[in-house]
Design an enzyme around this catalytic site. Sequence first.
Site, short mmCIF file in Angstrom:
data_model
loop_
_atom_site.label_atom_id
_atom_site.label_comp_id
_atom_site.label_asym_id
_atom_site.label_seq_id
_atom_site.Cartn_x
_atom_site.Cartn_y
_atom_site.Cartn_z
N SER A 23 27.38 -27.16 16.67
CA SER A 23 28.67 -27.75 16.31
C SER A 23 29.28 -28.43 17.54
O SER A 23 29.01 -28.01 18.67
CB SER A 23 29.63 -26.64 15.84
OG SER A 23 30.93 -27.14 15.66
N TYR A 51 33.16 -18.17 18.06
CA TYR A 51 32.43 -19.23 17.32
C TYR A 51 31.96 -20.31 18.29
O TYR A 51 30.80 -20.70 18.29
CB TYR A 51 33.32 -19.82 16.22
CG TYR A 51 32.61 -20.87 15.40
CD1 TYR A 51 31.76 -20.51 14.36
CD2 TYR A 51 32.79 -22.23 15.67
CE1 TYR A 51 31.11 -21.47 13.60
CE2 TYR A 51 32.14 -23.20 14.92
CZ TYR A 51 31.29 -22.82 13.89
OH TYR A 51 30.63 -23.78 13.14
N1 LIG Z 1 31.39 -27.50 7.76
C1 LIG Z 1 31.70 -27.81 9.01
O1 LIG Z 1 32.75 -28.43 9.28
C2 LIG Z 1 30.76 -27.45 10.13
C3 LIG Z 1 30.94 -28.08 11.36
C4 LIG Z 1 30.10 -27.79 12.41
C5 LIG Z 1 29.07 -26.88 12.24
N2 LIG Z 1 28.92 -26.27 11.04
C6 LIG Z 1 27.81 -25.30 10.91
O2 LIG Z 1 26.97 -25.71 9.85
C7 LIG Z 1 26.25 -24.60 9.34
C8 LIG Z 1 26.33 -24.61 7.82
O3 LIG Z 1 27.67 -24.47 7.44
P1 LIG Z 1 28.28 -25.20 6.16
O4 LIG Z 1 29.44 -25.98 6.63
O5 LIG Z 1 27.24 -25.87 5.36
O6 LIG Z 1 28.87 -23.92 5.40
P2 LIG Z 1 28.80 -23.41 3.90
O7 LIG Z 1 28.93 -24.53 2.94
O8 LIG Z 1 29.79 -22.29 3.83
O9 LIG Z 1 27.31 -22.80 3.79
C9 LIG Z 1 26.95 -21.69 4.56
C10 LIG Z 1 25.55 -21.22 4.16
O10 LIG Z 1 25.19 -20.12 5.03
C11 LIG Z 1 24.77 -19.02 4.24
N3 LIG Z 1 25.14 -17.78 4.92
C12 LIG Z 1 26.35 -17.41 5.37
N4 LIG Z 1 26.31 -16.17 5.89
C13 LIG Z 1 25.02 -15.75 5.78
C14 LIG Z 1 24.34 -14.54 6.11
N5 LIG Z 1 24.99 -13.46 6.66
N6 LIG Z 1 23.02 -14.46 5.86
C15 LIG Z 1 22.37 -15.49 5.28
N7 LIG Z 1 22.95 -16.65 4.93
C16 LIG Z 1 24.27 -16.76 5.17
C17 LIG Z 1 25.48 -19.20 2.89
O11 LIG Z 1 24.73 -18.64 1.83
P3 LIG Z 1 25.01 -17.22 1.09
O12 LIG Z 1 26.48 -17.12 0.83
O13 LIG Z 1 24.15 -17.28 -0.13
O14 LIG Z 1 24.51 -16.18 2.04
C18 LIG Z 1 25.48 -20.72 2.76
O15 LIG Z 1 24.26 -21.14 2.18
C19 LIG Z 1 26.88 -23.35 9.98
O16 LIG Z 1 26.05 -22.89 11.02
C20 LIG Z 1 28.20 -23.88 10.54
O17 LIG Z 1 28.63 -23.12 11.64
C21 LIG Z 1 29.73 -26.53 9.98
#
Ligand SMILES: NC(=O)c1ccc[n+]([C@@H]2O[C@H](COP(=O)([O-])OP(=O)(O)OC[C@H]3O[C@@H](n4cnc5c(N)ncnc54)[C@H](OP(=O)(O)O)[C@@H]3O)[C@@H](O)[C@H]2O)c1
Length: 254
Positions: A140, A150
């Site tokens: 990120s 984080y």
């Molecule tokens: N969205 C943003 O603005 C943003 C910005 C920068 C970086 N990121 C990073 O991008 C990545 C994906 O995030 P996203 O934005 O796509 O979020 P999201 O839509 O909330 O998706 C998160 C995914 O992670 C899985 N997950 C969460 N906790 C878990 C656990 N304990 N074990 C296994 N799977 C788990 C969830 O599946 P289940 O609920 O089925 O477990 C879901 O598939 C993350 O690493 C986040 O830090 C996001």
Amino acid sequence: MATALITGPTAGIGRAFAEALAAKGMNLVLVSRDAGRLEQVAAQIRDSQGSHLQIEVLPADLSDRGQIDRVADRLRDPKRPVQVLVNNAGFGLVRGFGETEIDQEQQLLDVLVTAVLRLTHAAVPGMVTRGKGVIFNVSSVAGWITGSTYSAAKSWVTVFTEGLAQDLSGTGVRAVAVCPGYVRTEFHERADMDVAEVPAWMWLEAADVVAQAFRDAEQGRVISVTGPQYKAMATILQHAPRPLVRLASRSRGR
Ligand SMILES: NC(=O)c1ccc[n+]([C@@H]2O[C@H](COP(=O)([O-])OP(=O)(O)OC[C@H]3O[C@@H](n4cnc5c(N)ncnc54)[C@H](OP(=O)(O)O)[C@@H]3O)[C@@H](O)[C@H]2O)c1
């Protein structure tokens, strides 16, 4: 046919990775906690990309060492090689360090750091032996600011990936740290974050983040940043004096 293992494919960026890799004709191994939702995503991808794809679902909570190790065993299986690993699963915490439970902080580190470490360690030897592979570690832009555990975890992911890419130089295996800004996913809602005041120009689409990550991997870039606004921000944050970064991080928090 080549296989990709994606953590966190039930929503957001991981889901976009799964769809894009399937569109490239790859078989998939889908890893997250929600088994029902994993099956749904697998069925939807089979419907849209064709039933010839093999899609395995591997339910696992990546905050649990035993469950991480089950996924690591799948990555090590020489009979079912994995060519692309996407370490993407993650979540955020809305409250500051002093206001959270220690178990939440530990869980954050387990999912964002320990799982990435152990799954990468499991995948690398086979990829090196085969002379090809790609590891995408979803980090990120928050790794360049000072936003508590984080940010520290994402900083680890980025630096770890840079070191890994160096270690893998000449092996045919690549490592890319994907560093998005705000992406429209379930991330903020799950963390109960109020993002109403984030301006429209700061929002990215998950599919664009993934497309940029593929382009950067092809061009041999180790850090992938999507969008001119975040490329500028990343450059400034990496070169600004740390007291200024801390100040900017504080006012961002407020
Ligand atoms: N969205 C943003 O603005 C943003 C910005 C920068 C970086 N990121 C990073 O991008 C990545 C994906 O995030 P996203 O934005 O796509 O979020 P999201 O839509 O909330 O998706 C998160 C995914 O992670 C899985 N997950 C969460 N906790 C878990 C656990 N304990 N074990 C296994 N799977 C788990 C969830 O599946 P289940 O609920 O089925 O477990 C879901 O598939 C993350 O690493 C986040 O830090 C996001």
